[in-house]
Design a protein around this motif. Structure first.
Motif, mmCIF file in Angstrom:
data_model
loop_
_atom_site.group_PDB
_atom_site.id
_atom_site.type_symbol
_atom_site.label_atom_id
_atom_site.label_comp_id
_atom_site.label_asym_id
_atom_site.label_seq_id
_atom_site.Cartn_x
_atom_site.Cartn_y
_atom_site.Cartn_z
ATOM 1 N N ALA A 48 -3.284 -9.734 80.542
ATOM 2 C CA ALA A 48 -4.648 -9.523 80.047
ATOM 3 C C ALA A 48 -5.646 -9.263 81.164
ATOM 4 C CB ALA A 48 -5.095 -10.723 79.217
ATOM 5 N N THR A 49 -5.350 -9.734 82.367
ATOM 6 C CA THR A 49 -6.275 -9.520 83.481
ATOM 7 C C THR A 49 -6.182 -8.108 84.052
ATOM 8 O OG1 THR A 49 -4.722 -10.299 85.175
ATOM 9 C CG2 THR A 49 -6.179 -11.952 84.162
ATOM 10 N N PRO A 80 -6.324 -3.846 79.443
ATOM 11 C CA PRO A 80 -7.131 -4.183 78.264
ATOM 12 C C PRO A 80 -6.326 -4.244 76.960
ATOM 13 C CG PRO A 80 -8.220 -2.489 79.572
ATOM 14 C CD PRO A 80 -6.862 -2.683 80.174
ATOM 15 N N SER A 96 -5.561 -7.784 76.144
ATOM 16 C CA SER A 96 -6.642 -8.765 76.079
ATOM 17 C C SER A 96 -6.530 -9.593 74.802
ATOM 18 C CB SER A 96 -8.003 -8.074 76.126
ATOM 19 O OG SER A 96 -8.261 -7.412 74.904
ATOM 20 N N GLU A 124 -8.930 -10.337 72.849
ATOM 21 C CA GLU A 124 -9.723 -9.686 71.793
ATOM 22 C C GLU A 124 -8.899 -8.609 71.078
ATOM 23 O OE1 GLU A 124 -12.043 -11.730 74.650
ATOM 24 O OE2 GLU A 124 -10.765 -9.989 75.016
#
Length: 180
Positions: free
Chosen positions: A34-35, A38, A41, A43
């Motif tokens: 996730a880092t 995207p 992520s 979300e």
């Protein structure tokens, strides 16, 4: 003595009761990815989870020990209207034909790191499939994870092609296995 998780089965009606647990497990499992991407992520995962839960006959096997989620497996039924968008490699037409009860789309099998290698993933997978009425299960595994693909092959899945379901998603090995 091995500790076995308590497995509960949930439908889309009950997603709100377990959604945060699913998201929390995802956030832990995909923290590194996730880092840098995207697509992974939290979300984006929450969006995918809610979209999947809107699919027909969504179901989730949630594993817990002492009230804490250790992992889960979830998916939904494909309909006759499903089209294999994102399929990169050609596949036999008989594999691509859908009915309203032919294919269960297995979206996630996810286990916290401390429970990997204990059989929990397989237990969750089998618990989920035991609730299904479809003839076969379909899943995607990142091409960059050959060990995970080998695990699914041990569980009876066979490769049917390569897919990239979203423009920004990784490429995946598309795999099938009979449910019964």
């Amino acid at each position: 003595m091995a500790i076995t998780p308590t497995i509960s089965y949930h439908t889309a009606k009950g997603l709100s009761l377990i959604e945060q647990q699913l998201v929390d497990v995802y956030a832990e499992v995909y923290a590194e990815e996730a880092t840098i991407d995207p697509f992974f992520s939290v979300e984006r995962f929450a969006e995918r989870l809610r979209a999947h839960a809107r699919g027909p006959r969504w179901g989730c096997a949630l594993g817990e020990i002492d009230g804490h989620a250790v992992g889960y497996a979830y998916g939904f039924a494909r309909t006759a209207a499903y089209r294999w968008n994102g399929l990169i490699s050609p596949a036999p037409i008989e594999l691509l034909e859908e009915t309203d009860d032919r294919t269960f789309a297995l979206c996630e099998v996810m286990v916290r790191a401390s429970w990997r290698g204990t059989g929990v993933a397989h237990t969750l997978h089998e618990a989920l499939l035991s609730q299904r009425t479809e003839a076969r299960s379909h899943l995607l595994v990142e091409e960059e994870h050959p060990k995970v693909r080998a695990l699914y092959e041990r569980w009876g899945y066979t490769w049917m092609g390569s897919m990239q379901p979203c423009p920004d998603s990784p490429r995946y090995d598309s795999m099938l296995r009979p449910i019964a």
